[in-house]
Design a protein around this motif. Structure first.
Motif, PDB file in Angstrom:
ATOM      1  N   ASP A 241      47.444  27.819  60.408  1.00 48.30           N
ATOM      2  CA  ASP A 241      48.608  26.994  60.081  1.00 48.30           C
ATOM      3  C   ASP A 241      49.890  27.752  60.421  1.00 48.30           C
ATOM      4  OD1 ASP A 241      50.035  24.815  59.162  1.00 48.30           O
ATOM      5  OD2 ASP A 241      49.209  24.855  57.141  1.00 48.30           O
ATOM      6  N   THR A 242      51.019  27.073  60.271  1.00 43.89           N
ATOM      7  CA  THR A 242      52.329  27.683  60.465  1.00 43.89           C
ATOM      8  C   THR A 242      52.977  27.837  59.099  1.00 43.89           C
ATOM      9  OG1 THR A 242      52.572  26.643  62.621  1.00 43.89           O
ATOM     10  CG2 THR A 242      54.587  27.419  61.561  1.00 43.89           C
ATOM     11  N   TYR A 243      53.562  28.993  58.844  1.00 49.34           N
ATOM     12  CA  TYR A 243      54.180  29.284  57.557  1.00 49.34           C
ATOM     13  C   TYR A 243      55.609  29.743  57.776  1.00 49.34           C
ATOM     14  CZ  TYR A 243      49.490  29.509  55.473  1.00 49.34           C
ATOM     15  OH  TYR A 243      48.222  29.226  55.026  1.00 49.34           O
ATOM     16  N   ASP A 244      56.514  29.353  56.869  1.00 50.10           N
ATOM     17  CA  ASP A 244      57.836  29.983  56.881  1.00 50.10           C
ATOM     18  C   ASP A 244      57.729  31.241  56.021  1.00 50.10           C
ATOM     19  OD1 ASP A 244      58.290  29.395  54.120  1.00 50.10           O
ATOM     20  OD2 ASP A 244      59.384  27.572  54.585  1.00 50.10           O
ATOM     21  N   TRP A 245      58.792  32.029  55.974  1.00 50.00           N
ATOM     22  CA  TRP A 245      58.779  33.314  55.262  1.00 50.00           C
ATOM     23  C   TRP A 245      58.326  33.160  53.816  1.00 50.00           C
ATOM     24  CZ3 TRP A 245      58.947  38.400  55.988  1.00 50.00           C
ATOM     25  CH2 TRP A 245      59.231  39.213  54.895  1.00 50.00           C
ATOM     26  N   ASP A 246      58.949  32.222  53.064  1.00 50.08           N
ATOM     27  CA  ASP A 246      58.630  32.064  51.647  1.00 50.08           C
ATOM     28  C   ASP A 246      57.183  31.646  51.430  1.00 50.08           C
ATOM     29  OD1 ASP A 246      61.165  32.818  50.805  1.00 50.08           O
ATOM     30  OD2 ASP A 246      61.939  30.759  50.914  1.00 50.08           O
ATOM     31  N   GLU A 247      56.675  30.759  52.266  1.00 51.03           N
ATOM     32  CA  GLU A 247      55.279  30.319  52.139  1.00 51.03           C
ATOM     33  C   GLU A 247      54.314  31.472  52.425  1.00 51.03           C
ATOM     34  OE1 GLU A 247      55.703  25.654  53.553  1.00 51.03           O
ATOM     35  OE2 GLU A 247      55.494  27.237  55.065  1.00 51.03           O
ATOM     36  N   LEU A 248      54.637  32.243  53.457  1.00 50.06           N
ATOM     37  CA  LEU A 248      53.784  33.375  53.807  1.00 50.06           C
ATOM     38  C   LEU A 248      53.815  34.436  52.706  1.00 50.06           C
ATOM     39  CD1 LEU A 248      51.898  34.298  56.032  1.00 50.06           C
ATOM     40  CD2 LEU A 248      53.846  35.355  57.170  1.00 50.06           C
ATOM     41  N   LEU A 249      55.003  34.708  52.190  1.00 47.63           N
ATOM     42  CA  LEU A 249      55.141  35.661  51.094  1.00 47.63           C
ATOM     43  C   LEU A 249      54.322  35.215  49.882  1.00 47.63           C
ATOM     44  CD1 LEU A 249      56.433  38.240  49.988  1.00 47.63           C
ATOM     45  CD2 LEU A 249      58.390  36.847  49.280  1.00 47.63           C
ATOM     46  N   GLU A 250      54.411  33.933  49.544  1.00 45.98           N
ATOM     47  CA  GLU A 250      53.641  33.410  48.414  1.00 45.98           C
ATOM     48  C   GLU A 250      52.139  33.516  48.671  1.00 45.98           C
ATOM     49  OE1 GLU A 250      52.897  29.211  46.070  1.00 45.98           O
ATOM     50  OE2 GLU A 250      54.806  29.500  47.088  1.00 45.98           O
ATOM     51  N   ALA A 251      51.713  33.230  49.883  1.00 41.67           N
ATOM     52  CA  ALA A 251      50.284  33.274  50.211  1.00 41.67           C
ATOM     53  C   ALA A 251      49.718  34.683  50.086  1.00 41.67           C
ATOM     54  CB  ALA A 251      50.056  32.739  51.619  1.00 41.67           C
ATOM     55  N   VAL A 252      50.468  35.694  50.517  1.00 39.31           N
ATOM     56  CA  VAL A 252      49.943  37.057  50.437  1.00 39.31           C
ATOM     57  C   VAL A 252      50.239  37.708  49.093  1.00 39.31           C
ATOM     58  CG1 VAL A 252      49.963  37.409  52.930  1.00 39.31           C
ATOM     59  CG2 VAL A 252      51.929  38.135  51.580  1.00 39.31           C
ATOM     60  N   SER A 253      51.277  37.251  48.405  1.00 41.19           N
ATOM     61  CA  SER A 253      51.611  37.826  47.097  1.00 41.19           C
ATOM     62  C   SER A 253      50.590  37.457  46.044  1.00 41.19           C
ATOM     63  CB  SER A 253      52.994  37.358  46.640  1.00 41.19           C
ATOM     64  OG  SER A 253      53.984  37.842  47.503  1.00 41.19           O
ATOM     65  N   ASP A 254      50.018  36.275  46.153  1.00 40.00           N
ATOM     66  CA  ASP A 254      49.008  35.847  45.190  1.00 40.00           C
ATOM     67  C   ASP A 254      47.851  36.830  45.178  1.00 40.00           C
ATOM     68  OD1 ASP A 254      47.669  34.037  43.340  1.00 40.00           O
ATOM     69  OD2 ASP A 254      46.333  33.630  45.019  1.00 40.00           O
ATOM     70  N   ASP A 255      47.467  37.318  46.348  1.00 41.06           N
ATOM     71  CA  ASP A 255      46.365  38.259  46.448  1.00 41.06           C
ATOM     72  C   ASP A 255      46.706  39.573  45.744  1.00 41.06           C
ATOM     73  OD1 ASP A 255      43.809  39.226  47.431  1.00 41.06           O
ATOM     74  OD2 ASP A 255      44.979  40.431  48.831  1.00 41.06           O
ATOM     75  N   ILE A 256      47.905  40.085  45.948  1.00 39.96           N
ATOM     76  CA  ILE A 256      48.279  41.358  45.325  1.00 39.96           C
ATOM     77  C   ILE A 256      48.417  41.207  43.814  1.00 39.96           C
ATOM     78  CG2 ILE A 256      50.786  41.169  45.649  1.00 39.96           C
ATOM     79  CD1 ILE A 256      48.735  44.395  45.912  1.00 39.96           C
ATOM     80  N   GLU A 257      48.908  40.052  43.364  1.00 37.49           N
ATOM     81  CA  GLU A 257      49.011  39.826  41.922  1.00 37.49           C
ATOM     82  C   GLU A 257      47.633  39.828  41.279  1.00 37.49           C
ATOM     83  OE1 GLU A 257      51.401  36.441  40.849  1.00 37.49           O
ATOM     84  OE2 GLU A 257      53.006  37.048  42.208  1.00 37.49           O
ATOM     85  N   SER A 258      46.678  39.183  41.926  1.00 34.67           N
ATOM     86  CA  SER A 258      45.312  39.155  41.396  1.00 34.67           C
ATOM     87  C   SER A 258      44.709  40.556  41.388  1.00 34.67           C
ATOM     88  CB  SER A 258      44.429  38.229  42.238  1.00 34.67           C
ATOM     89  OG  SER A 258      44.898  36.914  42.178  1.00 34.67           O
ATOM     90  N   ARG A 259      44.900  41.304  42.480  1.00 31.07           N
ATOM     91  CA  ARG A 259      44.361  42.661  42.560  1.00 31.07           C
ATOM     92  C   ARG A 259      45.007  43.566  41.525  1.00 31.07           C
ATOM     93  NH1 ARG A 259      45.457  44.073  48.420  1.00 31.07           N
ATOM     94  NH2 ARG A 259      45.045  46.158  47.689  1.00 31.07           N
ATOM     95  N   LEU A 260      46.325  43.431  41.337  1.00 29.35           N
ATOM     96  CA  LEU A 260      47.021  44.239  40.336  1.00 29.35           C
ATOM     97  C   LEU A 260      46.485  43.934  38.944  1.00 29.35           C
ATOM     98  CD1 LEU A 260      49.222  46.219  39.436  1.00 29.35           C
ATOM     99  CD2 LEU A 260      50.835  44.302  39.472  1.00 29.35           C
TER     100      LEU A 260
END
Length: 130
Positions: free
Chosen positions: A80-99
């Motif tokens: 898919d195509t993501y803007d900055w905020d969408e991409l940040l949210e998509a990868v941040s969810d993973d780090i929040e879960s790992r943290l």
């Protein structure tokens, strides 16, 4: 077959203080790993920051260089195509879960605790908040 693709096993010896060996063994046990596997994994993880651009030959790890974020971004953008905020949210969810998982694991091993008095997480035995 040259040295860079030779996957035969070789012995490496090192000497460490007894307390460090005991700590490594304990951590390896916690991770259900042999001590050799633990040391090999930790060395490879440590090397990742020193040697960019090199691939580890025949590694069983799907991400031997530790570039999980890069891999995740490429996977997301491949579908898919993501803007900055969408991409940040998509990868941040993973780090929040790992943290969250890592903090829970450290607390269950009594290595850290949450201290309102010290304004957040602190190591166990840290009485002055530093």
């Amino acid at each position: 077959m040259n040295d860079s693709t030779d996957t035969s096993r070789k012995t490496v010896k090192t000497y460490v203080p007894a307390y460090q060996k005991a700590e490594w063994q304990s951590h390896a046990d916690d991770l259900d790993m042999s001590q050799s596997e633990f040391v090999r994994t930790m060395v490879q993880a440590g090397r990742a920051g020193f040697e960019s651009g090199r691939e580890e030959p025949d590694s069983p790890d799907p991400d031997p260089r530790g570039n999980a974020l890069e891999t995740r971004i490429l996977k997301l953008l491949g579908t898919d195509t993501y803007d900055w905020d969408e991409l940040l949210e998509a990868v941040s969810d993973d780090i929040e879960s790992r943290l969250d998982e890592t903090l829970e694991e450290l607390q269950s091993r009594n290595e850290i605790r949450y201290s309102g008095r010290h304004g957040g997480y602190t190591t166990v035995g840290d009485t002055d908040g530093n």
